[in-house]
Scaffold this motif. Structure first.
Motif, PDB file in Angstrom:
ATOM      1  N   PHE A  82      46.003  26.342  16.595  1.00 41.35           N
ATOM      2  CA  PHE A  82      44.617  25.972  16.337  1.00 41.35           C
ATOM      3  C   PHE A  82      44.343  25.884  14.847  1.00 41.35           C
ATOM      4  O   PHE A  82      43.413  25.202  14.423  1.00 41.35           O
ATOM      5  N   SER A  83      45.138  26.573  14.030  1.00 40.27           N
ATOM      6  CA  SER A  83      44.980  26.475  12.579  1.00 40.27           C
ATOM      7  C   SER A  83      45.425  25.111  12.064  1.00 40.27           C
ATOM      8  O   SER A  83      45.139  24.768  10.924  1.00 40.27           O
ATOM      9  N   ASP A  84      46.121  24.348  12.891  1.00 41.55           N
ATOM     10  CA  ASP A  84      46.606  23.017  12.498  1.00 41.55           C
ATOM     11  C   ASP A  84      45.643  21.905  12.922  1.00 41.55           C
ATOM     12  O   ASP A  84      45.980  20.735  12.830  1.00 41.55           O
ATOM     13  N   ARG A  85      44.456  22.254  13.377  1.00 42.00           N
ATOM     14  CA  ARG A  85      43.601  21.255  14.028  1.00 42.00           C
ATOM     15  C   ARG A  85      43.079  20.182  13.076  1.00 42.00           C
ATOM     16  O   ARG A  85      42.629  19.137  13.528  1.00 42.00           O
ATOM     17  N   CYS A  86      43.107  20.429  11.759  1.00 45.60           N
ATOM     18  CA  CYS A  86      42.715  19.383  10.820  1.00 45.60           C
ATOM     19  C   CYS A  86      43.890  18.479  10.452  1.00 45.60           C
ATOM     20  O   CYS A  86      43.742  17.535   9.683  1.00 45.60           O
ATOM     21  N   VAL A  87      45.064  18.795  11.002  1.00 42.77           N
ATOM     22  CA  VAL A  87      46.259  17.963  10.842  1.00 42.77           C
ATOM     23  C   VAL A  87      46.481  17.153  12.120  1.00 42.77           C
ATOM     24  O   VAL A  87      46.735  15.948  12.085  1.00 42.77           O
ATOM     25  N   ALA A  88      46.422  17.830  13.266  1.00 41.39           N
ATOM     26  CA  ALA A  88      46.645  17.196  14.572  1.00 41.39           C
ATOM     27  C   ALA A  88      45.465  17.552  15.475  1.00 41.39           C
ATOM     28  O   ALA A  88      45.435  18.637  16.050  1.00 41.39           O
ATOM     29  N   PRO A  89      44.473  16.690  15.592  1.00 37.94           N
ATOM     30  CA  PRO A  89      43.285  16.996  16.395  1.00 37.94           C
ATOM     31  C   PRO A  89      43.651  17.249  17.848  1.00 37.94           C
ATOM     32  O   PRO A  89      44.506  16.580  18.417  1.00 37.94           O
ATOM     33  N   ARG A  90      43.002  18.249  18.437  1.00 39.94           N
ATOM     34  CA  ARG A  90      43.223  18.501  19.848  1.00 39.94           C
ATOM     35  C   ARG A  90      41.963  19.089  20.441  1.00 39.94           C
ATOM     36  O   ARG A  90      41.000  19.370  19.741  1.00 39.94           O
ATOM     37  N   ALA A  91      41.961  19.240  21.731  1.00 41.30           N
ATOM     38  CA  ALA A  91      40.764  19.668  22.432  1.00 41.30           C
ATOM     39  C   ALA A  91      40.987  20.999  23.121  1.00 41.30           C
ATOM     40  O   ALA A  91      42.084  21.322  23.545  1.00 41.30           O
ATOM     41  N   ASN A  92      39.928  21.772  23.216  1.00 43.21           N
ATOM     42  CA  ASN A  92      39.942  23.025  23.936  1.00 43.21           C
ATOM     43  C   ASN A  92      39.456  22.727  25.354  1.00 43.21           C
ATOM     44  O   ASN A  92      38.308  22.344  25.547  1.00 43.21           O
ATOM     45  N   CYS A  93      40.335  22.850  26.327  1.00 42.01           N
ATOM     46  CA  CYS A  93      40.033  22.407  27.674  1.00 42.01           C
ATOM     47  C   CYS A  93      40.201  23.547  28.661  1.00 42.01           C
ATOM     48  O   CYS A  93      41.038  24.422  28.463  1.00 42.01           O
ATOM     49  N   VAL A  94      39.410  23.530  29.717  1.00 37.08           N
ATOM     50  CA  VAL A  94      39.452  24.617  30.693  1.00 37.08           C
ATOM     51  C   VAL A  94      39.768  24.082  32.077  1.00 37.08           C
ATOM     52  O   VAL A  94      39.214  23.070  32.503  1.00 37.08           O
ATOM     53  N   THR A 139      52.799  19.708  17.954  1.00 34.55           N
ATOM     54  CA  THR A 139      52.410  20.425  16.744  1.00 34.55           C
ATOM     55  C   THR A 139      52.746  19.641  15.483  1.00 34.55           C
ATOM     56  O   THR A 139      53.846  19.123  15.337  1.00 34.55           O
ATOM     57  N   VAL A 140      51.798  19.536  14.595  1.00 30.04           N
ATOM     58  CA  VAL A 140      51.963  18.949  13.267  1.00 30.04           C
ATOM     59  C   VAL A 140      52.454  17.502  13.320  1.00 30.04           C
ATOM     60  O   VAL A 140      53.261  17.078  12.501  1.00 30.04           O
ATOM     61  N   VAL A 141      51.979  16.754  14.286  1.00 34.19           N
ATOM     62  CA  VAL A 141      52.169  15.300  14.282  1.00 34.19           C
ATOM     63  C   VAL A 141      50.811  14.659  14.556  1.00 34.19           C
ATOM     64  O   VAL A 141      49.977  15.226  15.256  1.00 34.19           O
ATOM     65  N   GLU A 142      50.610  13.494  14.004  1.00 33.14           N
ATOM     66  CA  GLU A 142      49.306  12.850  14.115  1.00 33.14           C
ATOM     67  C   GLU A 142      49.071  12.236  15.492  1.00 33.14           C
ATOM     68  O   GLU A 142      47.946  12.214  15.982  1.00 33.14           O
ATOM     69  N   THR A 143      50.130  11.724  16.121  1.00 35.64           N
ATOM     70  CA  THR A 143      49.964  11.103  17.434  1.00 35.64           C
ATOM     71  C   THR A 143      51.073  11.565  18.370  1.00 35.64           C
ATOM     72  O   THR A 143      52.103  10.905  18.508  1.00 35.64           O
ATOM     73  N   PRO A 144      50.910  12.721  19.036  1.00 40.86           N
ATOM     74  CA  PRO A 144      51.932  13.222  19.952  1.00 40.86           C
ATOM     75  C   PRO A 144      52.125  12.289  21.140  1.00 40.86           C
ATOM     76  O   PRO A 144      51.273  11.446  21.447  1.00 40.86           O
ATOM     77  N   TYR A 145      53.245  12.458  21.839  1.00 37.52           N
ATOM     78  CA  TYR A 145      53.553  11.531  22.925  1.00 37.52           C
ATOM     79  C   TYR A 145      52.550  11.609  24.064  1.00 37.52           C
ATOM     80  O   TYR A 145      52.296  10.611  24.744  1.00 37.52           O
ATOM     81  N   ASP A 146      51.938  12.783  24.300  1.00 36.03           N
ATOM     82  CA  ASP A 146      50.965  12.846  25.387  1.00 36.03           C
ATOM     83  C   ASP A 146      49.753  11.974  25.097  1.00 36.03           C
ATOM     84  O   ASP A 146      49.203  11.326  25.984  1.00 36.03           O
ATOM     85  N   ARG A 147      49.326  11.935  23.834  1.00 34.56           N
ATOM     86  CA  ARG A 147      48.190  11.098  23.464  1.00 34.56           C
ATOM     87  C   ARG A 147      48.535   9.622  23.602  1.00 34.56           C
ATOM     88  O   ARG A 147      47.709   8.816  24.039  1.00 34.56           O
ATOM     89  N   ARG A 148      49.732   9.251  23.243  1.00 36.25           N
ATOM     90  CA  ARG A 148      50.129   7.838  23.370  1.00 36.25           C
ATOM     91  C   ARG A 148      50.126   7.411  24.830  1.00 36.25           C
ATOM     92  O   ARG A 148      49.688   6.302  25.168  1.00 36.25           O
ATOM     93  N   LEU A 149      50.609   8.298  25.698  1.00 33.80           N
ATOM     94  CA  LEU A 149      50.593   7.987  27.128  1.00 33.80           C
ATOM     95  C   LEU A 149      49.163   7.890  27.647  1.00 33.80           C
ATOM     96  O   LEU A 149      48.838   7.000  28.443  1.00 33.80           O
ATOM     97  N   ALA A 150      48.300   8.803  27.202  1.00 32.60           N
ATOM     98  CA  ALA A 150      46.900   8.763  27.629  1.00 32.60           C
ATOM     99  C   ALA A 150      46.220   7.480  27.160  1.00 32.60           C
ATOM    100  O   ALA A 150      45.430   6.882  27.894  1.00 32.60           O
ATOM    101  N   ASP A 151      46.545   7.053  25.958  1.00 34.58           N
ATOM    102  CA  ASP A 151      45.957   5.810  25.446  1.00 34.58           C
ATOM    103  C   ASP A 151      46.400   4.597  26.267  1.00 34.58           C
ATOM    104  O   ASP A 151      45.715   3.570  26.288  1.00 34.58           O
TER     105      ASP A 151
END
Length: 401
Positions: A82-94, A139-151
């Motif tokens: 979570f300390s990396d969130r200004c490098v790799a944006p992510r969401a807090n999901c429940v 972690t510490v990548v701008e566009t992880p593979y899960d985001r690319r698949l979601a897009d």
């Protein structure tokens, strides 16, 4: 009632009671397993810890927080990413299992409010589950593979977690079972052997990081014994997870495709050159082959990036993502852009994380960029995306056929 969309969204996955334990294998293509309700974004620079974000998530959901915390299990720990969130944006999901008033917090790069409007249902066989460690989280990548698949239109539920091991999912199986059992595919992003216990450093005694530190301090014979024991533990846990997915009485359709994804700088035909390379302790092809040989895998995908031209180089990423999330108040979230105007330094990831904790601001104090050579780089995620996309397209089509 959700908070203002100008500040954040929120995601709550609510499991329906229709997934009863009596419904063994009857195929019901319209079974609603869950529901998207937006997302609480974490790339807000002034929020210092995961615990703050978790607290806000439960407050938004109107949940009994004491019960929620008890149900959070290992997914709710306050971990560094979570300390990396200004490098790799992510969401807090429940994830709310079976309509109960407790949840599981996920951290995902895919939960963008524009992708999943509130109320969007998730049907059995229409989504993909990802499990694994930091490399699955992206972690510490701008566009992880899960985001690319979601897009590309895939519905992704990413249960990845730093220092992940199969035991995390085994311990919480009763709650997550309906989601795993009704996915079109469960992608197991390879996890480090050192994350599984051994007699020298059990789950009760050590975290995965502490287990690695104990290994580093040991003599050669003890190191070998620790690796061998943890490897056998890891194999047994993987085998049990594969079995539970296939034999779940909550499954309403075909068995999900169980996919092993080798996401690493290491060439699996040789194993890792160093025991500290991720996934730690896979130092021989024989260990990789034994993992691949477990009964239950439907597909093995090699996504190693050992031959990538920049694989051995440091990955440099700007600390600027807290300024660009759509819908935020530019004046309120100016954070990194204002700070970056006066700094130019490139720092190791550890420096940013430490500064984020000290300053209670994920922009940190002295760094404009971070540099790291441990986590999979952008090229590694390129390769994962390339091999996973056709495999997941096939899994989804076969589930519906």
């Amino acid at each position: 009632m959700p908070l203002s969309s100008s500040r954040r969204g929120a995601l709550v996955v609510a499991l329906t009671a229709s997934l009863s334990h009596n419904a063994a294998t009857a195929f019901a293509p319209k079974v609603i397993v869950a529901e998207w309700r937006g997302c609480l974004m974490t790339n807000v620079s002034h929020k210092p810890t995961a615990s703050d974000l978790i607290h806000e998530t439960f407050a938004w959901a109107g949940t009994d927080e004491a019960k929620a915390a008890a149900g959070c299990g290992l997914f709710c720990e306050n971990w560094d990413y979570f300390s990396d969130r200004c490098v790799a944006p992510r969401a807090n999901c429940v994830v709310y299992p079976n309509g109960e008033a407790y949840g599981y917090v996920l951290s995902s790069s895919v939960a963008h409010p524009a992708l999943y409007p509130s109320g969007t249902p998730i049907e059995a066989g229409k989504y993909v589950v990802i499990v694994g460690a930091a490399s699955a989280v992206g972690t510490v990548v701008e566009t992880p593979y899960d985001r690319r698949l979601a897009d590309d239109g895939f519905d992704i539920l990413n249960f990845g977690r730093g220092s992940g091991a199969p035991v995390l999912y085994l311990n919480d199986w009763s709650a997550i079972e309906p989601i795993f059992a009704n996915a079109a595919a469960v992608v197991v992003n390879v996890m480090a052997i050192r994350s599984s216990e051994n007699s020298f450093c059990t789950y009760e005694e050590c975290t995965a990081t502490q287990r690695m530190r104990a290994w580093e301090a040991a003599d050669a014979a003890t190191q070998e014994a620790m690796e061998a024991q943890s490897f056998n533990t890891s194999l047994a846990e993987h085998a049990e997870l594969l079995r539970l997915i296939a034999e779940s009485p909550l499954r309403r359709g075909p068995v999900p495709k169980r996919i092993l994804l080798w996401h690493s700088i290491c060439d699996p035909s040789r194993g890792c050159a160093r025991p500290t390379d991720f996934p730690q302790w896979y130092t021989s092809a024989e260990r990789v082959d034994r993992l691949k040989a477990l009964d239950g895998w439907d597909l093995y995908l090699d996504a190693n990036y050992a031959l990538a031209s920049d694989a051995k180089q440091f990955a440099t990423v700007p600390i600027d993502k807290c300024d660009h999330y759509p819908g935020t108040d530019a004046a309120f979230f100016a954070g990194c852009a204002r700070r970056n105007a006066s700094v130019e330094a490139t720092c190791p990831t550890s420096v940013l994380r430490n500064e984020a904790k000290v300053s209670e601001d994920a922009c940190g104090l002295s760094c404009k960029y971070i540099r790291q050579n441990y986590y999979p780089i952008e090229k590694g995620h390129d390769i994962c995306y390339a091999v996973l996309k056709p495999a997941l397209e096939t899994a989804l089509a076969e589930y519906s056929s």
